[in-house]
Design an enzyme around this catalytic site. Structure first.
Site, mmCIF file in Angstrom:
data_model
loop_
_atom_site.group_PDB
_atom_site.id
_atom_site.type_symbol
_atom_site.label_atom_id
_atom_site.label_comp_id
_atom_site.label_asym_id
_atom_site.label_seq_id
_atom_site.Cartn_x
_atom_site.Cartn_y
_atom_site.Cartn_z
ATOM 1 N N PRO A 105 0.816 -1.218 0.000
ATOM 2 C CG PRO A 105 -0.473 -1.397 1.918
ATOM 3 C CD PRO A 105 0.676 -2.001 1.215
ATOM 4 N N PRO A 106 0.247 2.411 -0.358
ATOM 5 C CG PRO A 106 -1.208 3.963 -1.285
ATOM 6 C CD PRO A 106 -1.154 2.591 -0.728
ATOM 7 N N GLY A 107 2.754 4.652 0.911
ATOM 8 C CA GLY A 107 3.340 5.204 2.133
ATOM 9 C C GLY A 107 3.970 4.194 3.078
ATOM 10 C CB THR A 108 4.192 0.581 3.199
ATOM 11 O OG1 THR A 108 4.160 0.415 1.791
ATOM 12 C CG2 THR A 108 2.818 0.417 3.779
ATOM 13 C CG HIS A 331 -24.624 8.603 17.543
ATOM 14 N ND1 HIS A 331 -25.655 8.199 16.731
ATOM 15 C CD2 HIS A 331 -23.513 8.023 17.053
ATOM 16 C CE1 HIS A 331 -25.174 7.413 15.789
ATOM 17 N NE2 HIS A 331 -23.863 7.290 15.958
ATOM 18 C CD GLU A 332 -19.870 9.676 17.988
ATOM 19 O OE1 GLU A 332 -19.233 8.613 18.080
ATOM 20 O OE2 GLU A 332 -20.441 10.035 16.935
ATOM 21 C CG HIS A 335 -20.906 4.384 18.536
ATOM 22 N ND1 HIS A 335 -21.523 3.378 17.865
ATOM 23 C CD2 HIS A 335 -21.063 5.503 17.765
ATOM 24 C CE1 HIS A 335 -22.045 3.861 16.732
ATOM 25 N NE2 HIS A 335 -21.776 5.158 16.657
ATOM 26 C CG ASP A 406 -22.778 4.583 13.176
ATOM 27 O OD1 ASP A 406 -21.589 4.776 12.893
ATOM 28 O OD2 ASP A 406 -23.407 5.211 14.039
HETATM 29 P P1 ATP Z 1 4.012 5.407 -2.509
HETATM 30 O O1 ATP Z 1 3.564 4.024 -2.851
HETATM 31 O O2 ATP Z 1 2.874 6.316 -2.201
HETATM 32 O O3 ATP Z 1 5.026 5.974 -3.437
HETATM 33 P P2 ATP Z 1 6.031 4.512 -0.662
HETATM 34 O O4 ATP Z 1 5.648 3.156 -0.188
HETATM 35 O O5 ATP Z 1 7.072 4.608 -1.702
HETATM 36 O O6 ATP Z 1 4.730 5.296 -1.073
HETATM 37 P P3 ATP Z 1 7.732 6.208 0.845
HETATM 38 O O7 ATP Z 1 7.741 7.295 -0.186
HETATM 39 O O8 ATP Z 1 8.917 5.348 0.936
HETATM 40 O O9 ATP Z 1 6.453 5.326 0.631
HETATM 41 O O10 ATP Z 1 7.410 6.803 2.277
HETATM 42 C C1 ATP Z 1 6.884 8.109 2.453
HETATM 43 C C2 ATP Z 1 7.386 8.673 3.760
HETATM 44 O O11 ATP Z 1 6.825 7.946 4.849
HETATM 45 C C3 ATP Z 1 8.878 8.539 3.934
HETATM 46 O O12 ATP Z 1 9.543 9.666 3.466
HETATM 47 C C4 ATP Z 1 9.039 8.397 5.439
HETATM 48 O O13 ATP Z 1 9.073 9.662 6.045
HETATM 49 C C5 ATP Z 1 7.768 7.718 5.875
HETATM 50 N N1 ATP Z 1 7.929 6.258 6.010
HETATM 51 C C6 ATP Z 1 7.246 5.315 5.334
HETATM 52 N N2 ATP Z 1 7.591 4.082 5.735
HETATM 53 C C7 ATP Z 1 8.531 4.236 6.683
HETATM 54 C C8 ATP Z 1 9.286 3.331 7.484
HETATM 55 N N3 ATP Z 1 9.126 2.001 7.366
HETATM 56 N N4 ATP Z 1 10.186 3.843 8.356
HETATM 57 C C9 ATP Z 1 10.339 5.180 8.471
HETATM 58 N N5 ATP Z 1 9.655 6.073 7.752
HETATM 59 C C10 ATP Z 1 8.760 5.639 6.873
#
Ligand code: ATP
Length: 506
Positions: A105-108, A331-332, A335, A406
């Site tokens: 996934p993105p950002g991993t 409500h909250e 939950h 919900d």
């Molecule tokens: P995308 O798929 O959206 O391109 P990506 O998987 O390539 O995302 P990165 O660009 O490597 O993700 O990560 C974005 C930012 O998130 C990094 O610059 C860092 O700051 C933080 N980050 C992500 N994963 C880690 C990790 N495992 N350890 C430390 N920082 C992380």
């Protein structure tokens, strides 16, 4: 000086053409155009367009700077050993590894891993995004691919290195299945060029090129890309588990002053489903909140608020009417009370602050790392989802549209249960089940769980009313405060407060 010589030669050519009876005008126009492009840097722009930019990045990221992802790091380092072994690997006749695909996934941290791979193997690092290769004009994408590989070789030679890593992000855009874009052969040509370049990678020219691709849609890729000899290794880069989240938080708070009350373990526990990028943003948002309050150190409450901000969005100025606010609070708390009854310790916070689409919300401490759910767990989730609506009914006498989200969630869970053979229909195929029967089974499950939710709410009606009053005053109750109140019964002056806010009025 060069310009004067060029102008002299040009004047000579022009004069010669004139004497020979040729029309000198095209030569003149062409010369002017060339001069204009030279002066404005237009030639450089055109070259860059064809080549797709330089893309070389100096990477000094190391594997130690990446939190969690232990399995991905290990697999990647193993795969890179051959690049480090160099001539030893060649002596054994080992075919060079040409491509590694990072899927997740993105950002991993896929880009970070590719950069760390470059540092680890002392390689030059070039980066490009799949979308950069897709152009309207035929042949441009293929030309960019060729140029990227050439630039990698040139950069390695220039810097006296033997390894080069080319990182292609969103490789699914460039490497999607061929033939799916009718009448648009440009995509196919570009992918063919990438395959040709990868097939042509050899170590005989002294430079080893490794292509690292990143995608979160492995299923979209053309099978030709995944066959042995191309993207040989597929490394999964998943969302971090609790331990991984803690490590990432530690990395991103290392340069920040933390107050003694900060408990990163608790933050890691409460951020199930967050990626590395979310956690980086969380640490940053917490620091911004501390700055806004003019604090020298970041406190735990800043982190807790930052969790809400990162998951739901910025606080909105939208301030509901008092009556509405009362309903949101009831409500909250509904939950939250059911969540605590079913799974003590599960509520992280409950608030009536508007963020994003939500007028208020209850955040749970997620049960970490579950891959399977039992019928009891699913029924419990349903009771919690329906608890907000049940509380509105029991305490205020009517429902509202606030429960719509919900209900959608509950209907999806109930459908999942029917598909898993947990309804009175027994084992059924969802795709063959007539819609009307599915609806009836879903309704039955939801009615059962709503009745159960109402029963719990009715039992704790007074306490829920008190907590709703308290929530209206404080705007936010942390899980621990809520639990203390659930254990300890009535707070001082509660009966009077109930009277004035009228939570139990209807
Ligand atoms: P995308 O798929 O959206 O391109 P990506 O998987 O390539 O995302 P990165 O660009 O490597 O993700 O990560 C974005 C930012 O998130 C990094 O610059 C860092 O700051 C933080 N980050 C992500 N994963 C880690 C990790 N495992 N350890 C430390 N920082 C992380």
């Amino acid at each position: 000086m060069k310009r004067e010589v060029a102008a002299g030669i040009l004047a000579g050519v022009f004069f010669f053409a004139f004497l020979s009876g040729l029309n000198p005008l095209p030569v003149l126009l062409f010369s002017l155009l060339a001069y204009f492009l030279y002066e404005t840097g237009g030639l450089r722009v055109i070259r860059r367009q064809l080549g797709g930019g330089d893309g070389q990045i100096i990477s000094n990221v190391t594997f130690q700077q990446i939190g969690g992802q232990a399995a991905a790091k290990k697999e990647l380092m193993e795969a890179l050993e051959f690049m480090k072994a160099g001539s030893k690997a060649e002596a054994l006749g080992i075919r060079p590894l040409k491509g590694i695909l990072l899927v997740g996934p993105p950002g991993t941290g896929k880009t970070l891993l590719a950069k760390a791979a470059a540092t680890y193997t002392d390689a030059v690092f070039l980066t490009a995004a799949g979308s950069e290769f897709i152009e309207m004009y035929a042949g441009v994408g293929a030309q960019r691919v060729r140029s990227l590989f050439q630039r990698a070789r040139d950069a390695a030679r220039r810097e006296g290195r033997t390894n080069a890593i080319i990182f292609i992000d969103e490789i699914d855009v460039l490497g999607g299945r061929r033939g799916q874009y009718q009448g648009h052969m440009e995509y196919d040509q570009t992918l063919n060029q990438l395959l040709t370049e990868m097939d042509g990678i050899k170590t005989t020219d002294g430079i080893r090129i490794l292509v690292v691709g990143a995608t979160n849609r492995e299923d979209m890729l053309d099978p030709a890309l995944l066959r042995p000899g191309r993207f040989d290794r597929v490394v999964r880069v998943d969302l971090p588990d609790q331990e991984g989240r803690l490590q990432i938080l530690q990395l991103h708070t290392a340069n920040k002053p933390l107050a003694p009350d900060v408990d990163l373990k608790q933050i890691a526990r409460e951020t199930f489903g967050f990626s590395g990028a979310h956690l980086e943003s969380l640490a940053n948002e917490a620091a911004i909140l501390a700055l806004r309050e003019d604090k020298k150190q970041i406190e735990q409450r800043h982190f807790l608020e930052a969790i809400d901000k990162v998951s739901l969005g910025e606080k909105l100025d939208r301030r509901p009417q008092k009556e509405e606010l009362k309903r949101v609070a009831v409500h909250e708390v509904g939950h939250a009370v059911i969540s605590e009854t079913l799974r003590p310790g599960s509520v992280a916070a409950v608030t009536i602050t508007s963020r994003g689409q939500a007028l208020g919300y209850m955040r749970q401490v997620p049960e970490d790392d579950y891959y399977l759910y039992t019928e009891d767990q699913l029924r419990g989730q349903l009771r919690i989802s329906l608890g907000g609506m049940a509380a509105e009914e029991v305490l205020l006498g009517t429902r509202s549209t606030g429960a719509q989200g919900d209900l959608e969630q509950a209907i999806n869970t109930a459908k999942r249960m029917v598909g898993a053979g947990m309804s009175h229909l027994g084992i059924v195929s969802l795709s063959d089940l007539p819609e009307i029967e599915l609806q009836a089974a879903v309704r039955e499950i939801l009615n059962e769980e709503k009745a159960e939710a109402r029963r719990i709410i009715a039992e704790k009606k007074e306490l829920i009313a008190d907590l709703a009053c308290e929530l209206m005053e404080k705007e936010r109750l942390e899980g621990d405060e809520l639990r203390a109140r659930l254990r300890g019964g009535e707070a001082v002056g509660m009966a009077a407060r109930r009277e004035t806010t009228g939570v139990l009025a209807s």
